[in-house]
Design an enzyme around this catalytic site. Structure first.
Site, PDB file in Angstrom:
ATOM      1  CD  GLU A 245      -2.977  -1.106   0.430  1.00 26.64           C
ATOM      2  OE1 GLU A 245      -3.173  -0.061  -0.228  1.00 26.64           O
ATOM      3  OE2 GLU A 245      -3.686  -2.116   0.303  1.00 26.64           O
ATOM      4  CB  CYS A 279      -1.844   7.347   1.403  1.00 26.75           C
ATOM      5  SG  CYS A 279      -3.198   6.502   2.215  1.00 26.75           S
TER       6      CYS A 279
HETATM    7  P1  NDP Z   1       8.191   5.298   4.513  1.00 19.80           P
HETATM    8  O1  NDP Z   1       8.178   4.500   3.267  1.00 19.80           O
HETATM    9  O2  NDP Z   1       9.293   6.236   4.755  1.00 19.80           O
HETATM   10  O3  NDP Z   1       8.133   4.334   5.776  1.00 19.80           O
HETATM   11  C1  NDP Z   1       7.142   3.338   5.928  1.00 19.80           C
HETATM   12  C2  NDP Z   1       7.624   2.282   6.917  1.00 19.80           C
HETATM   13  O4  NDP Z   1       8.688   1.527   6.326  1.00 19.80           O
HETATM   14  C3  NDP Z   1       8.174   2.867   8.208  1.00 19.80           C
HETATM   15  O5  NDP Z   1       7.803   2.048   9.285  1.00 19.80           O
HETATM   16  C4  NDP Z   1       9.656   2.820   7.948  1.00 19.80           C
HETATM   17  O6  NDP Z   1      10.413   2.798   9.115  1.00 19.80           O
HETATM   18  C5  NDP Z   1       9.801   1.512   7.220  1.00 19.80           C
HETATM   19  N1  NDP Z   1      11.046   1.377   6.465  1.00 19.80           N
HETATM   20  C6  NDP Z   1      11.923   2.331   6.073  1.00 19.80           C
HETATM   21  N2  NDP Z   1      12.945   1.785   5.360  1.00 19.80           N
HETATM   22  C7  NDP Z   1      12.713   0.457   5.291  1.00 19.80           C
HETATM   23  C8  NDP Z   1      13.387  -0.643   4.701  1.00 19.80           C
HETATM   24  N3  NDP Z   1      14.514  -0.477   4.010  1.00 19.80           N
HETATM   25  N4  NDP Z   1      12.856  -1.867   4.818  1.00 19.80           N
HETATM   26  C9  NDP Z   1      11.696  -2.052   5.489  1.00 19.80           C
HETATM   27  N5  NDP Z   1      11.005  -1.052   6.092  1.00 19.80           N
HETATM   28  C10 NDP Z   1      11.503   0.188   5.997  1.00 19.80           C
HETATM   29  O7  NDP Z   1       6.793   6.053   4.531  1.00 19.80           O
HETATM   30  P2  NDP Z   1       6.254   7.087   5.596  1.00 19.80           P
HETATM   31  O8  NDP Z   1       6.269   6.490   6.956  1.00 19.80           O
HETATM   32  O9  NDP Z   1       6.923   8.397   5.373  1.00 19.80           O
HETATM   33  O10 NDP Z   1       4.720   7.191   5.171  1.00 19.80           O
HETATM   34  C11 NDP Z   1       4.244   8.042   4.192  1.00 19.80           C
HETATM   35  C12 NDP Z   1       3.992   7.294   2.906  1.00 19.80           C
HETATM   36  O11 NDP Z   1       3.076   6.254   3.139  1.00 19.80           O
HETATM   37  C13 NDP Z   1       3.369   8.165   1.849  1.00 19.80           C
HETATM   38  O12 NDP Z   1       3.954   7.890   0.607  1.00 19.80           O
HETATM   39  C14 NDP Z   1       1.921   7.724   1.869  1.00 19.80           C
HETATM   40  O13 NDP Z   1       1.243   7.981   0.664  1.00 19.80           O
HETATM   41  C15 NDP Z   1       2.052   6.278   2.153  1.00 19.80           C
HETATM   42  N6  NDP Z   1       0.807   5.733   2.693  1.00 19.80           N
HETATM   43  C16 NDP Z   1       0.098   4.851   1.930  1.00 19.80           C
HETATM   44  C17 NDP Z   1      -1.111   4.373   2.397  1.00 19.80           C
HETATM   45  C18 NDP Z   1      -1.892   3.383   1.616  1.00 19.80           C
HETATM   46  O14 NDP Z   1      -2.738   2.751   2.204  1.00 19.80           O
HETATM   47  N7  NDP Z   1      -1.670   3.195   0.326  1.00 19.80           N
HETATM   48  C19 NDP Z   1      -1.659   4.812   3.691  1.00 19.80           C
HETATM   49  C20 NDP Z   1      -0.820   5.717   4.391  1.00 19.80           C
HETATM   50  C21 NDP Z   1       0.369   6.153   3.890  1.00 19.80           C
HETATM   51  P3  NDP Z   1      10.967   4.185   9.716  1.00 19.80           P
HETATM   52  O15 NDP Z   1       9.785   5.085   9.854  1.00 19.80           O
HETATM   53  O16 NDP Z   1      11.525   3.755  10.992  1.00 19.80           O
HETATM   54  O17 NDP Z   1      11.952   4.689   8.687  1.00 19.80           O
END
Ligand code: NDP
Length: 499
Positions: A245, A279
């Site tokens: 997602e 999102c």
């Molecule tokens: P990120 O992609 O930065 O982070 C998402 C999660 O992935 C966090 O828990 C993050 O940890 C973790 N993460 C980071 N690097 C890695 C890795 N290499 N391997 C595995 N996990 C990792 O997104 P955001 O948290 O900034 O969220 C915003 C984004 O999410 C926007 O693009 C938004 O559109 C999308 N989104 C999509 C939704 C949907 O349902 N389609 C709903 C809500 C949001 P850490 O934070 O510790 O870096």
């Protein structure tokens, strides 16, 4: 001692993750950072817990999930307050988020047996001597990686459905919202104290990466498209299936027969709720020429009334401090390239706040139109007709949600949007309808949470055939004779041979 430097930016202090309010810098929670060994151990414990959980059956799980739902509903203010303190989200928005999550827990709990439970499947003439059985079996342990922008709604969209399907869940909350993630785990543990069926591992992206490699049966990721690529690459090493997602750049189309007041109201909320950090938030609007000016005027009037600040205002702080620069860059770029700010503009960006900003006549190839802004900004562009609006809306690699305002053609336009979801004469509403699947296409990801598809996402289809009579047309055996094969050919030609 707290080592918070920039309010809201998480820090690691002596192996402990410390989260804080982006508005005040006040500490929101601290949690030990998991090492790769801790992550593997958590998944191993969850594997055993998952067997116990699966053995409870649909009824046992339903009863416990409904108790969790009741607890979430009873403590809604407490959870909303924590979401507000850790992420800066206005309390009203946080309440709406929790309400939506409660609805999803309820629906998943009540419908898992119907959607996933064992059932007979009709056989056809060609294998009429066999009966068919289908059921969806749990993966064992599902890893859930969540973002910070909807720290209750997004993880629950995967977690509640995965749990209802009989899986244990190991959850890695965003580093910006670990306290909310832990709160969800702790309340679940209150109603299911026997085994670690839902647990959390905390830390930065590397902890998420470790979860991808930990041997989970499936990985449900919600976050940005860029991180989704890394998650898929890590999961590819072990052929671990993934649900993605990811981000979006959702468009709203305003057709000539739209109710402009309703459209403006929904647009302002869909674009600016949660300071635009949604999102499925509306980031672009295409309004047809005859209604463009009136629509823009109504949007500006409504958005201009919104208040901005740390407490009780309509729009809170930007949760992720670094995002403020992205928002500023998008506004500056749009203005430099001929766009006009009819509300807000560059001066609206005063970290950690951004006042509502409405940009018009923004070139379609600018960052404000093509990239996720994730701020309380909006572009509104003029189009000849609905066809041009659809073409522009569909021109990006993202395809998450969307919205259409109009009467006669609205549903037909919604069907033509290249997106997983669309709302007609409203914005974002599909997210709260637990009976509908939620997910995107293209750069917005694949797979579905919510609804029947969301339950099936967390179960492996298990197909069983059972002999119920001797074969009249033996074919799948070396005992068949040439005469049997000849009869088979005759029957097939009779049944399927005519066009
Ligand atoms: P990120 O992609 O930065 O982070 C998402 C999660 O992935 C966090 O828990 C993050 O940890 C973790 N993460 C980071 N690097 C890695 C890795 N290499 N391997 C595995 N996990 C990792 O997104 P955001 O948290 O900034 O969220 C915003 C984004 O999410 C926007 O693009 C938004 O559109 C999308 N989104 C999509 C939704 C949907 O349902 N389609 C709903 C809500 C949001 P850490 O934070 O510790 O870096």
């Amino acid at each position: 001692m707290t080592a918070v430097h920039v309010p809201g930016a998480p820090v690691i202090d002596g192996g402990v993750l410390v989260s804080s309010s982006p508005a005040t810098g006040a500490e929101a929670g601290r949690f030990p950072v998991a090492s790769p060994t801790d992550v593997t151990a958590a998944v191993e414990r969850a594997r055993a817990a998952g067997q116990w959980w699966a053995a409870l059956g649909f009824d046992g799980r339903r009863e416990r999930l409904l108790r969790w739902r009741a607890l979430l509903a009873q403590r809604i203010e407490e959870l909303a307050d924590l979401v507000h303190r850790e992420g800066g989200k206005p309390i009203g928005d946080a309440v709406v988020e929790v309400v939506t999550a409660v609805e999803h827990v309820d629906w998943a709990a009540r419908n898992a047996r119907r959607v996933l439970g064992p059932r007979r499947v009709r056989s056809r003439l060609i294998l009429a001597e066999f009966s068919g059985h289908l059921e969806y079996q749990p993966y064992g342990v599902v890893g859930v990686i969540g973002p910070w922008n909807y720290p209750v709604f997004t993880p629950i969209g995967s977690t509640a459905y995965a749990l209802a399907a009989g899986n244990a869940v190991v959850f890695k909350p965003s580093e910006y919202t670990p306290a909310v993630g832990q709160w969800l785990v702790d309340t679940f543990t209150e109603v299911v104290p026997e085994q670690p069926v839902l647990t959390a591992v905390h830390g930065l992206g590397d902890v998420g990466a470790a979860l991808c490699r930990s041997g989970v049966g499936k990985l449900a990721f919600t976050g940005s498209t860029a991180t989704a690529r890394k998650v898929m690459a890590a999961c590819a090493e072990t052929l671990t299936p993934v649900l993605v997602e990811a981000g979006g750049k959702d468009a709203m189309i305003v057709d000539s027969d739209a109710d402009l007041d309703a459209a403006a109201e929904a647009c302002v909320w869909g674009a600016l709720t949660n300071a635009g950090q949604t999102c499925i938030g509306i980031e672009r609007v295409y309004a047809v020429e005859p209604v463009f000016d009136a629509f823009v005027e109504k949007v500006v009037a409504r958005a201009g009334r919104l208040t901005v600040g740390p407490d009780g205002e309509d729009i809170g702080p930007i949760t992720m401090p670094a995002q403020v620069d992205v928002i500023r860059r998008h506004i500056d770029d749009a203005l430099a390239r001929g766009g006009r700010a009819v509300l807000g503009g560059t001066d609206a960006v005063q970290a950690p706040y951004v006042r509502p900003t409405v940009l018009v006549d923004v070139p379609e190839d600018s960052a404000a139109v093509r990239e996720e802004t994730f701020g309380p900004t909006l572009t509104i562009n003029r189009v000849r007709d609905a066809d041009e609006a659809v073409a522009r809306a569909n021109a990006l690699p993202y395809g998450l949600g969307g919205s259409v305002f109009g009467r006669r053609r609205a549903v037909a336009i919604a069907r033509r949007l290249r997106s997983g979801m669309a709302s007609v004469n409203s914005t974002l509403t599909f997210a709260g309808m637990s009976t509908l699947p939620f997910g995107g296409v293209g750069d917005s990801g694949f797979g579905r949470i919510h609804g029947e598809d969301g339950l099936r996402e967390f179960g492996r289809a298990k197909a069983i055939t059972r002999r119920r009579a001797r074969s009249l047309l033996p074919s799948m055996t070396f005992e068949r004779t040439p005469a049997d094969v000849a009869r088979l050919v005759k029957v097939v030609k009779m049944m399927y041979g005519r066009g």
